[in-house]
Design an enzyme around this catalytic site. Structure first.
Site, PDB file in Angstrom:
ATOM      1  N   ASN A   1       2.387  -2.669  -1.832  1.00 26.24           N
ATOM      2  CA  ASN A   1       3.199  -2.930  -2.906  1.00 26.24           C
ATOM      3  C   ASN A   1       3.485  -4.328  -3.056  1.00 26.24           C
ATOM      4  OD1 ASN A   1       4.746  -2.405  -0.643  1.00 26.24           O
ATOM      5  ND2 ASN A   1       6.531  -1.966  -1.823  1.00 26.24           N
TER       6      ASN A   1
ATOM      7  N   GLU B   1      10.273  -1.710   8.378  1.00 26.45           N
ATOM      8  CA  GLU B   1      11.063  -1.862   7.059  1.00 26.45           C
ATOM      9  C   GLU B   1      10.461  -0.428   6.464  1.00 26.45           C
ATOM     10  OE1 GLU B   1      11.139  -1.992   3.887  1.00 26.45           O
ATOM     11  OE2 GLU B   1      11.819  -3.903   3.096  1.00 26.45           O
TER      12      GLU B   1
ATOM     13  N   CYS C   1      10.650  -0.954  -1.995  1.00 22.38           N
ATOM     14  CA  CYS C   1      11.736  -0.177  -1.179  1.00 22.38           C
ATOM     15  C   CYS C   1      13.188  -0.587  -1.515  1.00 22.38           C
ATOM     16  CB  CYS C   1      11.398  -0.891   0.144  1.00 22.38           C
ATOM     17  SG  CYS C   1      11.478  -2.774   0.495  1.00 22.38           S
TER      18      CYS C   1
ATOM     19  N   GLU D   1      13.572  -8.849   8.908  1.00 20.36           N
ATOM     20  CA  GLU D   1      12.551  -9.738   8.599  1.00 20.36           C
ATOM     21  C   GLU D   1      13.573 -10.875   7.977  1.00 20.36           C
ATOM     22  OE1 GLU D   1       8.770  -7.133   6.812  1.00 20.36           O
ATOM     23  OE2 GLU D   1      10.260  -7.671   5.704  1.00 20.36           O
TER      24      GLU D   1
HETATM   25  O1  TXE Z   1       2.787   4.623   2.636  1.00 23.01           O
HETATM   26  P1  TXE Z   1       2.265   4.595   4.254  1.00 23.01           P
HETATM   27  P2  TXE Z   1       1.821   5.195   1.537  1.00 23.01           P
HETATM   28  C1  TXE Z   1       7.087   4.636   0.836  1.00 23.01           C
HETATM   29  C2  TXE Z   1       6.906   5.222  -0.549  1.00 23.01           C
HETATM   30  C3  TXE Z   1       5.533   5.821  -0.719  1.00 23.01           C
HETATM   31  C4  TXE Z   1       5.294   6.385   0.660  1.00 23.01           C
HETATM   32  C5  TXE Z   1       3.866   6.782   0.657  1.00 23.01           C
HETATM   33  O2  TXE Z   1       7.892   6.291  -0.711  1.00 23.01           O
HETATM   34  O3  TXE Z   1       5.426   6.562  -1.861  1.00 23.01           O
HETATM   35  O4  TXE Z   1       5.609   5.391   1.482  1.00 23.01           O
HETATM   36  O5  TXE Z   1       3.092   5.474   0.600  1.00 23.01           O
HETATM   37  C6  TXE Z   1      -0.084   2.659   7.485  1.00 23.01           C
HETATM   38  N1  TXE Z   1      -0.201   4.829  12.240  1.00 23.01           N
HETATM   39  N2  TXE Z   1       6.400   3.258   1.097  1.00 23.01           N
HETATM   40  O6  TXE Z   1       0.999   6.274   1.883  1.00 23.01           O
HETATM   41  O7  TXE Z   1       1.357   5.593   4.649  1.00 23.01           O
HETATM   42  C7  TXE Z   1      -1.186   2.566   6.156  1.00 23.01           C
HETATM   43  O8  TXE Z   1      -2.573   2.695   6.678  1.00 23.01           O
HETATM   44  C8  TXE Z   1      -0.329   3.453  11.783  1.00 23.01           C
HETATM   45  C9  TXE Z   1       7.557   2.425   1.353  1.00 23.01           C
HETATM   46  O9  TXE Z   1       1.135   4.051   0.938  1.00 23.01           O
HETATM   47  O10 TXE Z   1       3.572   4.670   5.164  1.00 23.01           O
HETATM   48  C10 TXE Z   1      -0.446   1.450   5.475  1.00 23.01           C
HETATM   49  O11 TXE Z   1      -1.193   0.208   6.079  1.00 23.01           O
HETATM   50  N3  TXE Z   1      -0.294   3.104  10.616  1.00 23.01           N
HETATM   51  C11 TXE Z   1       7.137   1.129   1.674  1.00 23.01           C
HETATM   52  C12 TXE Z   1       1.089   1.449   5.877  1.00 23.01           C
HETATM   53  O12 TXE Z   1       0.973   2.218   7.097  1.00 23.01           O
HETATM   54  C13 TXE Z   1      -0.286   3.825   9.490  1.00 23.01           C
HETATM   55  C14 TXE Z   1       5.964   0.497   1.276  1.00 23.01           C
HETATM   56  C15 TXE Z   1       1.836   1.974   5.067  1.00 23.01           C
HETATM   57  O13 TXE Z   1       1.407   3.122   4.452  1.00 23.01           O
HETATM   58  C16 TXE Z   1      -0.152   5.296   9.818  1.00 23.01           C
HETATM   59  C17 TXE Z   1       4.632   1.714   1.262  1.00 23.01           C
HETATM   60  C18 TXE Z   1      -0.152   5.838  11.270  1.00 23.01           C
HETATM   61  N4  TXE Z   1      -0.042   6.838  11.657  1.00 23.01           N
HETATM   62  C19 TXE Z   1       5.145   2.875   1.165  1.00 23.01           C
HETATM   63  N5  TXE Z   1      -0.193   5.822   8.836  1.00 23.01           N
HETATM   64  C20 TXE Z   1       8.231   0.010   1.770  1.00 23.01           C
HETATM   65  N6  TXE Z   1       9.407  -0.012   2.761  1.00 23.01           N
HETATM   66  O14 TXE Z   1       8.087  -0.836   0.870  1.00 23.01           O
HETATM   67  C21 TXE Z   1      -0.033   5.106   7.800  1.00 23.01           C
HETATM   68  N7  TXE Z   1      -0.261   3.880   8.241  1.00 23.01           N
END
Ligand code: TXE
Length: 501
Positions: free
Chosen positions: A154, A252, A286, A464
């Site tokens: 994002n 985060e 977020c 952070e």
């Molecule tokens: O996030 P993911 P996604 C929230 C938001 C969104 C939801 C899913 O609600 O709809 O999460 O989004 C890595 N071990 N946020 O699917 O999966 C992944 O490859 C290690 C809030 O895009 O959490 C990516 O690099 N790593 C948020 C990163 O984690 C893993 C921002 C984030 O992806 C993993 C994004 C694992 N098992 C989504 N699984 C914010 N706080 O701003 C995934 N990843």
């Protein structure tokens, strides 16, 4: 750089682009029309190992560089980054679909992070605890070692910068696993650091998927800390894997921020605040103001104007400076938003604006969704409780200050809130009762490298930004110096009473 590469962009390991071991690539798609922005090599566990090898070697070199010199290098990196920003903005807009005007504003600030943490490295002072007696006692902050960064799509460069600037300034070496949706700009930072004088291997980037590369990095006993920004479920998985090796975790995670508007806020100001809080990044942030808690006396006037202004938001090509809202990042993210719109309607909330895809052929190829307002929302509805991560805001009226506080604290999240009022005592009183890591008063989204950022409750661990972020990338070493040359022999067979103090 022309991102319409013929050749896929390699992994960035040990100061150069390298092919991945998988032989596969990730296709980075432009969410405005599904065209290919670039192909990027897809790393997996063996590539993570290779990056960890390079980082381990580089840590020995980088941690021995004097902090003041690391600070100088951070400043050079900031200057170089500044020059490369126009290109990076263009690529960032293409890979995630956020409007150019947003990305110019956001990326324009990134050099500040390297300057701030460079200055912290140069000026950070250790402590001399009052040990007493003939002792000198002092602490040193030393870097942790090799650290892992897992970043989302994002704010690809902002979130990465928030993690690498303190980690690098403190003398750590880094392996980044960027989001599979937005790996291009993190890869391109590599050459900027190289040119600034960061030794090869200090900054490594292995694009790949969470379940493969992300998992390998998180579960490696070779990292001293894993720092993740992502969904709350991902955070729980990552924290439990890291616990097996006693790896430090910073996370985060999700949020459900409230915009809390008291009766004395002018309607126009409340509406402008809500639009900014809720719809920047198409709500994919977020700290999105996903809930507007508004005093009942101004509720109807605010809703009427909010609906009018929301319906006037200009969707379009994110590269066009006139565009105010781009598409969502992916098919999956839009499907999630559509699912929650259906849930909200089924729960009995009133759809006051949006709630569907925009009309017109210009939007057909992309993942566009109209900015959406739900009114008549109850706090126990799923749309009020769960993170939607899209352009949806739930409006909930309140009557008293106590009720506003209870509502604001009434979700599992605790990342951020904003309070809107001219009443200074009320503003602070309410702020002190909110269970959130960040509270803005008469503002929202405001961020600075000096200002600690992170969540309470299910919104995460660690912080952070700020001095605390630098310190969380170090560990304390305590040195106890006996200043006395008086003989001391505990086992001397002289029948005297000994003291150990
Ligand atoms: O996030 P993911 P996604 C929230 C938001 C969104 C939801 C899913 O609600 O709809 O999460 O989004 C890595 N071990 N946020 O699917 O999966 C992944 O490859 C290690 C809030 O895009 O959490 C990516 O690099 N790593 C948020 C990163 O984690 C893993 C921002 C984030 O992806 C993993 C994004 C694992 N098992 C989504 N699984 C914010 N706080 O701003 C995934 N990843």
């Amino acid at each position: 750089m022309n991102t319409m590469n013929v050749k896929p962009l390699g992994l960035y390991i040990d100061g150069r682009f390298q092919p991945a071991s998988t032989g596969r690539t990730i296709r980075v798609e432009n969410p405005k029309d599904r065209s290919v922005v670039a192909e990027v090599e897809e790393g997996d566990a063996s590539d993570i190992e290779k990056a960890l090898d390079a980082a381990t070697r580089a840590f020995a070199v980088w941690s021995a560089v004097q902090p003041a010199e690391r600070g100088n290098i951070m400043h050079r990196a900031a200057d170089l980054l500044e020059k490369r920003l126009p290109d990076l903005v263009t690529i960032e807009v293409d890979q995630i679909g956020r409007p150019r005007r947003e990305m110019e504003a956001q990326l324009g600030r990134l050099p500040e992070w390297f300057r701030y943490f460079g200055a912290v490295a140069r000026t950070h002072e250790d402590t001399v605890p009052p040990f007493g007696g003939a002792f000198l006692n002092y602490t040193r902050r030393v870097p942790l070692g090799v650290v892992g960064h897992i970043t989302p799509w994002n704010h690809p460069l902002l979130i990465l910068t928030k993690k690498i600037a303190p980690a690098m300034a403190a003398g750590n070496a880094i392996v980044v696993k960027p989001s599979e949706l937005a790996p291009i700009t993190p890869l391109l930072l590599g050459d900027i650091f190289k040119e600034a004088g960061v030794p090869d291997g200090v900054y490594n980037v292995v694009p790949g998927y969470g379940a493969t590369a992300g998992l390998a990095l998180t579960s490696s006993p070779r990292i001293a800390k894993i720092d993740l920004t992502g969904g709350t479920e991902t955070g729980k998985t990552v924290a439990s894997l890291a616990a097996r090796n006693l790896t430090r975790v910073a996370a985060e995670l999700g949020g459900k921020a409230n915009v809390i508007a008291f009766a004395d806020v002018p309607v126009d100001r409340c509406v402008a605040a809500t639009l900014f809080a809720s719809f920047i990044a198409s709500g994919q942030t977020c700290v999105q103001g996903s809930r507007l808690l508004v005093h009942r006396s101004i509720h109807d006037a605010v809703v009427a104007e909010l609906v009018r202004r929301t319906n006037a938001i200009r969707l379009g090509d994110p590269q066009d400076r006139m565009t105010q809202m781009g598409p969502l990042v992916s098919e999956k993210q839009r499907a999630l938003v559509e699912r929650y719109v259906a849930i909200g309607v089924a729960e009995g909330a009133t759809l006051a604006a949006g709630g569907r895809r925009p009309d017109g052929a210009a939007f057909d190829g992309g993942y566009y969704h109209l900015p959406t307002i739900f009114t008549d929302v109850r706090n126990d509805m799923r749309i009020a409780q769960e993170e939607i991560f899209g352009p949806v805001v739930c409006v909930i009226p309140f009557d008293t200050e106590e009720e506003a506080i209870a509502l604001a604290n009434g979700t599992e999240f605790g990342l951020a809130n904003s309070i809107w009022t001219r009443d200074i005592t009320r503003a602070h009183r309410v702020a002190h009762q909110l269970q959130s890591g960040i509270t803005w008063i008469n503002d929202h989204h405001r961020i600075d490298p000096c200002s600690p950022w992170g969540g309470f409750k299910m919104s995460g661990l660690g912080r952070e930004n700020g001095l605390v972020a630098y310190e969380e990338y170090t560990q304390i070493q305590n040195i106890i110096v006996n200043l006395s040359d008086a003989p001391f022999d505990w086992y001397a067979d002289d029948a005297t009473e000994k003291r150990y103090s």
